[in-house]
Design an enzyme around this catalytic site. Structure first.
Site, PDB file in Angstrom:
ATOM      1  N   HIS A  69      34.773  60.310  60.492  1.00 24.72           N
ATOM      2  CA  HIS A  69      34.026  59.235  59.836  1.00 24.72           C
ATOM      3  C   HIS A  69      32.518  59.387  60.054  1.00 24.72           C
ATOM      4  CE1 HIS A  69      37.595  56.652  58.912  1.00 24.72           C
ATOM      5  NE2 HIS A  69      38.099  57.275  59.959  1.00 24.72           N
ATOM      6  N   ASN A  79      41.095  51.320  57.136  1.00 25.57           N
ATOM      7  CA  ASN A  79      40.893  52.338  56.099  1.00 25.57           C
ATOM      8  C   ASN A  79      41.239  51.742  54.744  1.00 25.57           C
ATOM      9  OD1 ASN A  79      40.067  54.496  57.712  1.00 25.57           O
ATOM     10  ND2 ASN A  79      42.139  55.330  57.943  1.00 25.57           N
ATOM     11  N   HIS A 109      35.474  49.389  67.806  1.00 24.40           N
ATOM     12  CA  HIS A 109      36.512  49.651  68.794  1.00 24.40           C
ATOM     13  C   HIS A 109      37.695  48.741  68.502  1.00 24.40           C
ATOM     14  CE1 HIS A 109      38.612  50.584  72.327  1.00 24.40           C
ATOM     15  NE2 HIS A 109      37.920  49.954  73.242  1.00 24.40           N
TER      16      HIS A 109
HETATM   17 FE1  HDD Z   1      39.780  56.192  63.949  1.00 26.12          FE
HETATM   18  C1  HDD Z   1      36.385  56.312  63.853  1.00 26.12           C
HETATM   19  C2  HDD Z   1      39.781  54.109  61.216  1.00 26.12           C
HETATM   20  C3  HDD Z   1      43.197  56.402  63.807  1.00 26.12           C
HETATM   21  C4  HDD Z   1      39.780  57.795  66.900  1.00 26.12           C
HETATM   22  N1  HDD Z   1      38.356  55.388  62.753  1.00 26.12           N
HETATM   23  C5  HDD Z   1      37.010  55.548  62.890  1.00 26.12           C
HETATM   24  C6  HDD Z   1      36.334  54.804  61.876  1.00 26.12           C
HETATM   25  C7  HDD Z   1      37.288  54.184  61.125  1.00 26.12           C
HETATM   26  C8  HDD Z   1      38.561  54.548  61.686  1.00 26.12           C
HETATM   27  C9  HDD Z   1      37.062  53.287  59.929  1.00 26.12           C
HETATM   28  C10 HDD Z   1      34.831  54.753  61.664  1.00 26.12           C
HETATM   29  C11 HDD Z   1      34.220  53.555  62.324  1.00 26.12           C
HETATM   30  C12 HDD Z   1      32.743  53.515  62.014  1.00 26.12           C
HETATM   31  O1  HDD Z   1      32.407  53.287  60.839  1.00 26.12           O
HETATM   32  O2  HDD Z   1      31.946  53.717  62.931  1.00 26.12           O
HETATM   33  N2  HDD Z   1      41.198  55.479  62.706  1.00 26.12           N
HETATM   34  C13 HDD Z   1      41.010  54.567  61.706  1.00 26.12           C
HETATM   35  C14 HDD Z   1      42.299  54.104  61.238  1.00 26.12           C
HETATM   36  C15 HDD Z   1      43.247  54.757  61.947  1.00 26.12           C
HETATM   37  C16 HDD Z   1      42.562  55.610  62.883  1.00 26.12           C
HETATM   38  C17 HDD Z   1      42.484  53.052  60.147  1.00 26.12           C
HETATM   39  C18 HDD Z   1      44.732  54.656  61.876  1.00 26.12           C
HETATM   40  C19 HDD Z   1      45.368  53.604  61.533  1.00 26.12           C
HETATM   41  N3  HDD Z   1      41.214  56.992  65.109  1.00 26.12           N
HETATM   42  C20 HDD Z   1      42.567  56.953  64.898  1.00 26.12           C
HETATM   43  C21 HDD Z   1      43.256  57.533  66.032  1.00 26.12           C
HETATM   44  C22 HDD Z   1      42.293  57.915  66.922  1.00 26.12           C
HETATM   45  C23 HDD Z   1      41.020  57.564  66.318  1.00 26.12           C
HETATM   46  C24 HDD Z   1      44.761  57.653  66.166  1.00 26.12           C
HETATM   47  C25 HDD Z   1      42.430  58.552  68.270  1.00 26.12           C
HETATM   48  C26 HDD Z   1      43.460  58.493  69.037  1.00 26.12           C
HETATM   49  N4  HDD Z   1      38.320  57.002  65.117  1.00 26.12           N
HETATM   50  C27 HDD Z   1      38.563  57.578  66.313  1.00 26.12           C
HETATM   51  C28 HDD Z   1      37.308  57.960  67.054  1.00 26.12           C
HETATM   52  C29 HDD Z   1      36.199  57.461  66.069  1.00 26.12           C
HETATM   53  C30 HDD Z   1      36.999  56.911  64.912  1.00 26.12           C
HETATM   54  C31 HDD Z   1      37.235  59.354  67.495  1.00 26.12           C
HETATM   55  C32 HDD Z   1      35.112  58.441  65.677  1.00 26.12           C
HETATM   56  C33 HDD Z   1      33.805  57.715  65.825  1.00 26.12           C
HETATM   57  C34 HDD Z   1      34.150  56.431  66.393  1.00 26.12           C
HETATM   58  O3  HDD Z   1      35.489  56.373  66.636  1.00 26.12           O
HETATM   59  O4  HDD Z   1      33.390  55.529  66.637  1.00 26.12           O
HETATM   60  O5  HDD Z   1      37.250  57.304  68.263  1.00 26.12           O
END
Ligand code: HDD
Length: 667
Positions: free
Chosen positions: A72, A145, A336
């Protein structure tokens, strides 16, 4: 601007640096009288170490970048407010879900998933829809999402999935694309991804606008009321303008014409006062009904069909303010999933549980330490009081002489009071690295999705599979995917196999159930905020164009005059020169001149391309000649003659004429 400033907006004032006419200073506040030449020994001599202004300026520049989000990375944000319709006290104690007297401030960040920060907006990808509610009880983050399901069932697979979809490790190709071997290798070996892949191959993955897409919390969460009673909940955002998508061929061309297409669209709509609105809806499942579905509520690769559990609208969010500084606000915002408020709790979905670890962890790295909640966009509107101290970038000056609990020196303050109570769930189990058999079915809902699509949606899905797998080099990967498609639906599998020149795979007997709510047909229709190009040249009948334009703009459409030369045509200012405009940047086209434009290949291409992409096309005056020169057939959505204003408006509101046969149109 909203008429009344909300508490978050007022809080941000403390961090705002207005532009004024005072002179430049160093970071230490020392006045600067010259910033264009470094201090040196003689006009042609070496630069002196003593030049603190030079060193500070360069050092600050060298340190400007922070790590982009690991997923993202590319996004656009906006502030808004959420207005609750009616108190939900029977379901939850959350204050913002009980108080209808004032709206809750919000910040939303929309994003793509796979691409880097500078990648194009209109790629085939999931879109992030993350919302921070600044409630009186702290921040509640709904990190969702635009698809209601996910690629994997357990967060421990997230690094594998992300490594597979990201550019390949040896040459960092391709950027922001799923059309490559490692991604499809993951898919063929991990059939739990197949339902999500159906969404990804559908037009949902190429939204027309962030303003025209749904949002989903994906997981089953829990609402908890004052009696400690839990209710399972799925969160849905429904765009008031309806859910609409681009078409694939258009997407490829927008990437060159305007890589910021979705970001610009959001920004401009808000600047214009056409505030994007989304209704927040919930699907509620009493705890007693937890096991009454043929899938597991804890499995994030499954939806609860809306026909089974209807959506209940509970409030509306209006995005009404653009950020003032992209880095400070949109880049530094930190979401978060574990940011919850009393009355909202988790379920045991293993994907959600993993997320509850990952987001805090990533912010610590990305934002450089534990004090990122003090960054203005992240600060809750209620006061933060605790014994957490120090760390990099501490901005607060805690006056208390104690930072531990219990204490007697500070009267025991800050004291834990009545606050967040975790849902009282009895948990009993042996330590085991194993998925529940209730997570085993990976095909039924992929079939449900296919069955629910209109014919044009099915055609687009097949075309998407062919595009994507057409970029895969290894034959066994294509074969592996096609084998799975045989388990989803024989029609889908047969068409994809044929296109790839592969034999038909073994076909399963599949169910015929459908969920009509999954199709994008039947959306609310409106001309409002639709962008229309009016092609003009010297000789255009300005009066006729003005009448049409006023009628369209009266309904909220945005009209731009496109002409071969900048300046004005018949007294009407030209907004964009033809050589700098692509039809793909508009929802519809009006040909208002024929005699001067008809001989121009670029003008012919403009209307032909719009026709190919299913857009409404109108002709006034001699404009008909341009359509003839472009050899456009008379077809649905091509309107001219009497009553054009109304007919054209209806055609534009219908979005696209997917029923047009455009396979042979060479645009
Ligand atoms: Fe995630 C970012 C949505 C599964 C780990 N995720 C991130 C963002 C969105 C989502 C919208 C961007 C937030 C922003 O605009 O700053 N992610 C989802 C959805 C998931 C999902 C709807 C499943 C239902 N994500 C998911 C899993 C993991 C992560 C299973 C890890 C175990 N996601 C992250 C992250 C991020 C992230 C690595 C990258 C940057 C951040 O968090 O802030 O922690």
């Amino acid at each position: 601007m909203p008429s009344e400033r909300d508490p978050k907006d007022r809080q941000l004032d403390a961090g705002r640096v207005p532009l004024d006419d005072r002179g430049m200073t160093t970071d230490q506040g020392s006045p600067v009288d010259h910033t264009d030449d470094s201090l040196r020994a003689g006009e042609r001599g070496p630069t002196l170490m003593e030049d603190f202004h030079f060193r500070e300026k360069l050092t600050r520049f060298d340190h400007e970048r922070i790590p982009e989000r690991v997923v993202h990375a590319r996004g656009a944000g906006a502030y808004g407010t959420f207005q609750l319709y009616e108190p939900l006290g029977d379901l939850t104690t959350a204050a913002f879900l009980n108080d209808t007297s004032k709206p809750t401030p919000t910040f939303v960040r929309f994003s793509t998933v796979a691409g880097s920060r500078g990648s194009a907006d209109t790629v085939r990808d999931v879109r992030g829809f993350a919302t921070k509610f600044y409630t009186s009880e702290g921040n509640f983050d709904l990190v969702g999402n635009n698809f209601p399901v996910f690629f994997i069932q357990d967060g421990i697979k997230f690094p594998d999935f992300v490594h597979a979809v990201k550019p390949e490790p040896h040459n960092e190709i391709p950027q922001a694309q799923s059309a490559h071997d490692t991604f499809w290798d993951f898919v063929q070996l991990q059939p739990e991804s197949l339902h999500m892949i159906m969404w990804l191959m559908s037009d949902r993955a190429i939204p027309r606008s962030f303003r025209m897409m749904q949002g989903f919390g994906v997981h089953t969460f829990r609402l908890v009321n004052a009696q400690g009673q839990g209710t399972f909940v799925k969160w849905h955002w429904r765009p008031v303008l309806g859910t609409y998508s681009l078409v694939w061929d258009e997407v490829l061309r927008i990437q060159g014409n305007d890589p910021d297409f979705n970001r610009r669209d959001l920004w401009e709509a808000i600047e214009r006062g056409a505030f994007p609105e989304y209704e927040l809806c919930v699907q509620l499942v009493p705890e007693s009904k937890e096991h009454s579905f043929d899938f597991d509520l804890l499995d994030a690769t499954k939806i609860i069909p809306e026909e089974q559990v209807p959506l209940r609208p509970i409030g509306r969010m209006t995005l009404n303010r653009n950020p003032q500084n992209f880095f400070a606000e949109t880049e530094q915002v930190a979401f978060h999933t574990a940011n919850v408020v009393p009355g909202i709790d988790f379920s045991n979905d293993p994907l959600l549980q993993a997320r509850n670890f990952s987001y805090l962890d990533t912010q610590l790295l990305r934002l450089g330490g534990p004090n990122f909640p003090q960054i203005p966009v992240n600060r809750p509107v209620n006061e933060v009081r605790n014994d957490q101290r120090d760390g990099f970038h501490q901005h607060l000056i805690h006056e208390s002489r104690t930072s531990y609990a219990p204490n007697s020196i500070s009267g025991g303050h800050p004291m834990a009071t009545d606050g967040y109570k975790h849902y009282q769930e009895r948990v009993d189990g042996v330590k085991i690295r194993k998925r529940s058999p209730s997570f085993d079915d990976h095909y039924s809902q992929a079939t449900l999705f296919w069955n629910s699509m209109a014919d044009w949606e099915k055609q687009h899905i097949v075309a998407a599979y062919l595009f994507e797998l057409g970029h895969v080099e290894r034959k066994h990967i294509k074969e592996g995917v096609v084998r799975h498609l045989g388990q989803i639906h024989p029609d889908l599998a047969a068409q994809v196999a044929e296109g790839l020149g592969l034999p038909e795979p073994p076909m399963a007997e599949v169910h015929a159930n459908a969920s009509p709510a999954l199709s994008m047909t039947g959306q609310p229709q409106s001309v409002a905020t639709r962008k229309i190009a009016i092609l003009m040249a010297d000789g255009t009948d300005a009066a006729e164009v003005t009448a049409l334009r006023e009628s369209l703009e009266g309904k909220g459409a945005i009209c731009e005059v496109v002409a071969p030369v900048e300046g004005s045509v018949g007294g009407i200012p030209v907004d964009r020169q033809l050589s700098a405009a692509g039809s793909v940047l508009y929802d519809a086209v009006v040909a208002a001149d024929g005699s001067a434009l008809a001989p121009l290949g670029r003008a012919q291409f403009f209307v032909k391309e719009a026709f190919k992409h299913g857009k409404a096309i109108g002709a006034v005056g001699s404009g008909r000649e341009l359509l003839e020169a472009a050899q456009l057939p008379s077809d649905v959505g091509v309107v001219m003659g009497d009553g054009i204003a109304e007919k054209f408006a209806t055609a534009v509101a219908g979005h696209r004429f997917y029923e047009r046969d455009v396979a042979s149109v060479p645009a």
